[in-house]
Enzyme design. Structure first.
Site: not given
Length: 210
Positions: A47-48
């Site tokens: 995830d970012r």
């Protein structure tokens, strides 16, 4: 292997921001003075707002073999998560059924199976008590969308900075305190046992975990 910074995206998305895959390609091209296009296969994603280990394949032959390892659960993935609330049990394996909501880009955890849900399992243990937080070490048994974030939130141990899953405030840089700490697997060609470890980002809380 790359130790991803929080905020980096692994592959291109609608934001148009430069993905990590392009940055690594450019680095390989310069480092090894490679002519023409550089091949780089994306094996898995983070995830970012998460940091830590991202594995890339440098050849088109290696990519499907590495993909197979991940798909068949033949990798051991260990994460560190800093949480505000300690779990009621210091060490446990937990199971939920996760249902993804694509519009919200969020997964909801249920104690029992519901339509369109997928089984999710992880093990955690409390490894360090910090001044205001607790460090959990998490081993994934399945690889679901936002699995650690959703499951820890479901047991009342939301990750620091993770507003989407119930944190009371965000981190200043938009990160969350979730880090892909260790990855272990058997190399699909050489059959060598490989273990990779990555340090968390520099900040006072992560520093106190080391």
């Amino acid at each position: 292997m790359v130790n991803k910074r929080p905020g980096d995206i692994v592959q291109g998305d609608k934001t148009g921001d430069t993905p990590l895959s392009d940055i690594v390609k450019s680095w390989i091209k310069i480092k090894y003075d490679k002519p023409g296009n550089v091949y780089l296969g994306v094996v898995h994603r983070l995830d970012r707002p998460t940091s830590g280990i991202v594995l890339f394949a440098k050849t088109s032959k290696a990519l499907p073999r590495l993909n197979k390892l991940f798909a068949e659960g033949k990798t051991q993935k260990t994460y560190w998560a800093v949480v505000k609330q300690i779990p009621s049990t210091k060490e446990a394996t937990i199971t939920h059924w996760l249902k993804r909501n694509p519009k919200q880009n969020k997964s909801y955890a249920y104690d029992k199976e519901v339509p369109d849900s997928k089984k999710a399992m992880l093990s955690y243990k409390t490894v360090k008590v910090l001044d205001n937080y607790f460090l959990l070490e998490v081993d994934l048994h399945t690889g679901r969308h936002h699995q650690i974030r959703s499951q820890l939130s479901a047991i009342g141990s939301t990750i620091k900075g993770d507003l989407k899953y119930g944190a009371d405030r965000s981190n200043r840089d938009g990160s969350i305190h979730l880090h892909a700490r260790k990855l272990a697997f058997v190399h699909p060609v050489s059959k060598e046992a490989i273990t990779i470890e990555a340090k968390p980002p520099k900040d006072p809380i992560w520093d106190s975990c080391l």
